[in-house]
Design a protein around this motif. Structure first.
Motif, short mmCIF file in Angstrom:
data_model
loop_
_atom_site.label_atom_id
_atom_site.label_comp_id
_atom_site.label_asym_id
_atom_site.label_seq_id
_atom_site.Cartn_x
_atom_site.Cartn_y
_atom_site.Cartn_z
N LEU A 82 21.98 35.66 13.63
CA LEU A 82 22.35 34.28 12.89
C LEU A 82 21.67 33.25 13.29
O LEU A 82 22.31 31.96 13.51
N SER A 83 20.46 33.44 13.72
CA SER A 83 19.52 32.01 14.03
C SER A 83 18.11 32.05 13.32
O SER A 83 17.90 32.91 12.68
N LEU A 84 17.49 30.79 13.63
CA LEU A 84 16.07 30.63 13.28
C LEU A 84 15.09 31.58 14.34
O LEU A 84 14.98 31.12 15.41
N ARG A 85 14.36 32.53 13.77
CA ARG A 85 13.56 33.19 14.48
C ARG A 85 11.88 32.62 14.71
O ARG A 85 11.79 32.17 15.80
N ASN A 86 11.55 31.94 13.72
CA ASN A 86 10.27 31.03 13.95
C ASN A 86 10.29 30.19 13.01
O ASN A 86 10.77 30.31 11.74
N GLN A 87 9.33 29.26 13.13
CA GLN A 87 8.97 28.28 12.03
C GLN A 87 7.63 27.60 12.55
O GLN A 87 7.05 27.58 13.38
N SER A 88 6.81 27.17 11.05
CA SER A 88 5.48 26.75 11.16
C SER A 88 5.48 25.61 10.03
O SER A 88 6.08 25.87 9.02
N CYS A 89 5.03 24.45 10.53
CA CYS A 89 4.94 23.30 9.59
C CYS A 89 3.76 22.59 9.56
O CYS A 89 2.98 22.80 10.58
N TRP A 90 3.05 21.85 8.23
CA TRP A 90 2.13 21.23 8.26
C TRP A 90 2.26 19.96 7.40
O TRP A 90 3.39 19.93 6.52
N GLN A 91 1.79 19.00 7.41
CA GLN A 91 1.98 18.14 6.54
C GLN A 91 0.68 17.29 5.87
O GLN A 91 -0.19 17.87 6.02
N HIS A 92 1.12 16.83 4.67
CA HIS A 92 -0.24 16.10 3.93
C HIS A 92 0.53 14.73 3.47
O HIS A 92 1.53 14.41 3.37
N VAL A 93 -0.65 13.89 3.34
CA VAL A 93 -0.41 12.55 3.42
C VAL A 93 -1.21 11.99 2.33
O VAL A 93 -2.58 12.29 2.10
N TRP A 94 -0.70 11.02 1.24
CA TRP A 94 -1.40 10.38 0.33
C TRP A 94 -1.52 8.94 0.60
O TRP A 94 -0.35 8.28 0.62
N HIS A 151 1.03 -1.22 -0.14
CA HIS A 151 0.25 0.04 0.03
C HIS A 151 0.82 1.25 -0.07
O HIS A 151 1.83 1.29 0.93
N HIS A 152 0.82 1.94 -1.20
CA HIS A 152 1.66 3.30 -1.14
C HIS A 152 1.29 4.21 -0.13
O HIS A 152 0.02 4.61 0.05
N VAL A 153 2.35 4.71 0.48
CA VAL A 153 1.99 5.86 1.47
C VAL A 153 2.87 6.96 1.36
O VAL A 153 4.34 6.86 1.36
N ASP A 154 2.68 8.33 0.84
CA ASP A 154 3.42 9.45 0.56
C ASP A 154 3.18 10.41 1.56
O ASP A 154 2.06 10.78 2.08
N VAL A 155 4.25 10.91 2.21
CA VAL A 155 4.15 12.03 3.27
C VAL A 155 5.00 13.41 2.82
O VAL A 155 6.06 13.16 2.33
N MET A 156 4.26 14.59 2.76
CA MET A 156 5.01 15.72 2.67
C MET A 156 4.91 16.73 3.57
O MET A 156 3.77 16.82 4.17
N MET A 157 5.85 17.37 4.23
CA MET A 157 5.86 18.22 5.15
C MET A 157 6.37 19.46 4.56
O MET A 157 7.62 19.63 4.20
N ASN A 158 5.72 20.46 4.61
CA ASN A 158 6.00 22.09 4.31
C ASN A 158 6.10 22.91 5.42
O ASN A 158 5.28 22.98 6.44
N CYS A 159 7.19 23.41 5.62
CA CYS A 159 7.65 24.73 6.68
C CYS A 159 7.91 25.98 6.11
O CYS A 159 8.43 26.20 4.96
N SER A 160 7.47 26.74 6.80
CA SER A 160 7.80 28.56 6.63
C SER A 160 8.82 28.98 7.72
O SER A 160 8.66 28.59 8.85
#
Length: 221
Positions: free
Chosen positions: A208-220, A191-200
């Motif tokens: 010289l650092s990461l101020r903030n981040q937000s991520c969400w995912q999508h699954v097929w 059974h095919h399972v694909d996962v994608m996570m996008n982040c801002s």
């Protein structure tokens, strides 16, 4: 007057009763035995059919509950910035993004995935891309995917918006991580399972650092 005595040859012996041969039956052949065997065969096949149907229903129920394919959970644990200079000129800016990503497999079967692909964008422009090796996430286990993306800053030299972001001190990027694989139900049916996570991501140039981040995912599935 004397009557002539009868000839012995003319005297027929009395018919003797013949005992019926015990091996010869005068009754009609019995047909109940073949009919009885046929009923046994029908009962046997019917019982086997019921058992096969019951086993199929049990396996189907288990497959729809215990072995139902569930969505893997991808998490961005941390993002580290390396080789980041604070120069106000983009020509001298080098940057590497190290992403620590974990994939949790909640399924009762192992999740085999191929090479994962992580891409970094600035204003929809691809500025970096890297792959992580394939692997296996065992049943109900979590695996870590560490990938380092070298950003191609040279593509942003003539981008006025990028230069302005450097001056203001905040540079915004977007990242995308894609993992594709298979989960085998009952160890046989893939059974095919694909996962994608996008982040801002927002980079603070002054620290010289990461101020903030937000991520969400999508699954097929």
């Amino acid at each position: 007057m004397l009557q002539p005595s009868p000839n012995r040859d003319q005297i027929a012996p009395l018919a003797m009763a013949v005992a019926p041969d015990s091996t010869i039956s005068t009754k009609s052949p019995q047909k109940t035995k073949p009919i009885h065997n046929r009923h046994k065969l029908i009962l046997c096949f019917g019982t086997c059919g019921i058992l096969i149907t019951a086993i199929f229903i049990i396996l189907l129920t288990i497959g729809l509950t215990l072995y139902k394919v569930k969505e893997p959970i991808m998490t961005m644990n941390s993002i580290t910035l390396e080789n980041l200079s604070s120069s106000s000129t983009s020509s001298s800016l080098n940057m590497s993004v190290v992403a620590d990503v974990s994939v949790k497999n909640p399924n009762a079967a192992s999740y085999r995935y191929g090479s994962s692909l992580t891409s970094v964008y600035y204003n929809e422009i691809l500025v970096g891309q890297a792959k992580a090796p394939p692997g296996v996430a065992q049943a109900r286990r979590t695996v870590r995917l560490n990938v380092t993306v070298d950003l191609m800053v040279s593509q942003l030299i003539n981008d006025a918006q990028f230069t302005q972001d450097l001056v203001t001190g905040d540079v915004r990027f977007k990242s995308s991580t894609l993992v594709g694989g298979k989960v085998k139900v009952f160890g046989m049916v893939p059974h095919h399972v694909d996962v994608m996570m996008n982040c801002s991501l927002t980079v603070d140039v002054s620290t010289l650092s990461l101020r903030n981040q937000s991520c969400w995912q999508h699954v097929w599935l």
